[in-house]
Design an enzyme around this catalytic site. Sequence first.
Site, PDB file in Angstrom:
ATOM      1  N   ASP A  20     -64.684  -4.388  36.054  1.00 49.71           N
ATOM      2  CA  ASP A  20     -65.010  -3.067  36.608  1.00 49.71           C
ATOM      3  C   ASP A  20     -64.106  -2.736  37.799  1.00 49.71           C
ATOM      4  O   ASP A  20     -63.611  -3.629  38.490  1.00 49.71           O
ATOM      5  CB  ASP A  20     -66.494  -3.042  37.031  1.00 49.71           C
ATOM      6  N   GLY A  23     -61.020   2.584  37.620  1.00 49.71           N
ATOM      7  CA  GLY A  23     -60.918   3.989  38.023  1.00 49.71           C
ATOM      8  C   GLY A  23     -60.757   4.123  39.523  1.00 49.71           C
ATOM      9  O   GLY A  23     -59.897   4.873  40.011  1.00 49.71           O
ATOM     10  N   ARG A  33     -57.177   8.037  36.581  1.00 51.24           N
ATOM     11  CA  ARG A  33     -57.949   6.843  36.219  1.00 51.24           C
ATOM     12  C   ARG A  33     -57.223   5.962  35.187  1.00 51.24           C
ATOM     13  O   ARG A  33     -57.315   4.742  35.223  1.00 51.24           O
ATOM     14  CB  ARG A  33     -59.319   7.246  35.654  1.00 51.24           C
ATOM     15  N   HIS A  37     -56.677   1.743  34.216  1.00 54.22           N
ATOM     16  CA  HIS A  37     -56.942   1.012  32.971  1.00 54.22           C
ATOM     17  C   HIS A  37     -55.689   0.268  32.513  1.00 54.22           C
ATOM     18  O   HIS A  37     -55.766  -0.850  32.018  1.00 54.22           O
ATOM     19  CB  HIS A  37     -57.434   1.965  31.876  1.00 54.22           C
ATOM     20  N   GLU A  67     -72.438   2.700  26.440  1.00 58.84           N
ATOM     21  CA  GLU A  67     -72.621   3.862  27.331  1.00 58.84           C
ATOM     22  C   GLU A  67     -71.290   4.501  27.725  1.00 58.84           C
ATOM     23  O   GLU A  67     -71.256   5.667  28.122  1.00 58.84           O
ATOM     24  CB  GLU A  67     -73.389   3.436  28.589  1.00 58.84           C
ATOM     25  N   LEU A 131     -57.766 -20.999  23.298  1.00 61.33           N
ATOM     26  CA  LEU A 131     -58.838 -20.137  23.815  1.00 61.33           C
ATOM     27  C   LEU A 131     -59.376 -19.156  22.764  1.00 61.33           C
ATOM     28  O   LEU A 131     -58.599 -18.517  22.060  1.00 61.33           O
ATOM     29  CB  LEU A 131     -58.260 -19.334  24.990  1.00 61.33           C
ATOM     30  N   ARG A 188     -68.539 -10.205  37.799  1.00 66.56           N
ATOM     31  CA  ARG A 188     -68.345  -8.752  37.779  1.00 66.56           C
ATOM     32  C   ARG A 188     -67.436  -8.396  38.934  1.00 66.56           C
ATOM     33  O   ARG A 188     -67.758  -8.677  40.097  1.00 66.56           O
ATOM     34  CB  ARG A 188     -69.653  -7.979  37.906  1.00 66.56           C
ATOM     35  N   ARG A 194     -74.623  -5.345  39.312  1.00 66.73           N
ATOM     36  CA  ARG A 194     -75.501  -5.069  38.171  1.00 66.73           C
ATOM     37  C   ARG A 194     -74.842  -5.579  36.894  1.00 66.73           C
ATOM     38  O   ARG A 194     -73.659  -5.884  36.855  1.00 66.73           O
ATOM     39  CB  ARG A 194     -75.854  -3.579  38.080  1.00 66.73           C
ATOM     40  N   SER A 196     -75.174  -3.925  33.785  1.00 69.25           N
ATOM     41  CA  SER A 196     -74.729  -2.812  32.926  1.00 69.25           C
ATOM     42  C   SER A 196     -74.771  -3.142  31.429  1.00 69.25           C
ATOM     43  O   SER A 196     -73.813  -2.871  30.696  1.00 69.25           O
ATOM     44  CB  SER A 196     -73.324  -2.336  33.338  1.00 69.25           C
TER      45      SER A 196
END
Length: 247
Positions: A20, A23, A33, A37, A67, A131, A188, A194, A196
């Site tokens: 996360d 952006g 944004r 990425h 989402e 991996l 995270r 959180r 998410s």
Amino acid sequence: MSISDIDLTHLPQHIAIIMDGNGRWAKERGLERMYGHQAGADAVRRIVETTGKLQIPYLTLYAFSTENWNRPRTEVDALMTLLVSAIQNELDNLMQNQVRLNVIGNVDDLPEACQQELIAAIHKTSQNKGLTLTLALSYSGRWEITRMVTQIAQLVENGQLAAKDITPEKIAATLNTFPLPDPDILIRTGGESRISNFLLWQIAYTELFFVDTKWPDFAENDLLKIILQFQNRERRFGKTSEQIKSC
Ligand code: IPE
Ligand code: IPE
Ligand code: MG
């Protein structure tokens, strides 16, 4: 920090990451944004390399949630295009490093070109011995749990499974992540504390790490620091500290 600071006999087997902050990373630099990425894709390459170097067998990356379909159309389209080009650009690298690509999530939701690129890359890398890199795409924990319940209910309805035989093992084996082991570490980036909707069932006893570093800035050193902290935590799985120390 370097790899020599890590106890190589006590490594996590599975690291999961909520990538996360892309952006905000871009916004801080006065950029769109999408630049965040793109820089995030470079961070993926670095972390895949470090994980491979450490011979950690499983890395699972949350790349696009159920989402996230609710984001502006232009961002969703650009992310899907980035996904296709990242797979194309990285395929040789994955082969050289013996990485096996895997995916979890509702792949059918992805644009046709993405699905084809993904399926081809998964097939091409399927015999690699290093991996296992799992991308969570159009994934959410609740989607996965709903799918699992539907499948189990169908077996019960068909008389192929008795309700009394529904066990945690049966549930785990019906999740989209099967046969991956549960993550030892969940990271995270980006400053939020959180989950998410990521790996809701699988993180029951995972060690959680929330870091402020935004994903595009996340580097080998950040991962090594987290692994070192992990090695200094005592995982008790409900037992007492004395019980853990005595075995
Ligand atoms: C994570 O970065 C990448 C995806 C969810 C696809 P974000 O795009 O959520 O970045 P922030 O949280 O807005 O900074
Ligand atoms: C979580 O990040 C999903 C991914 C990293 C793919 P989000 O940016 O979508 O999470 P929220 O909306 O801040 O909870
Ligand atoms: Mg975000």
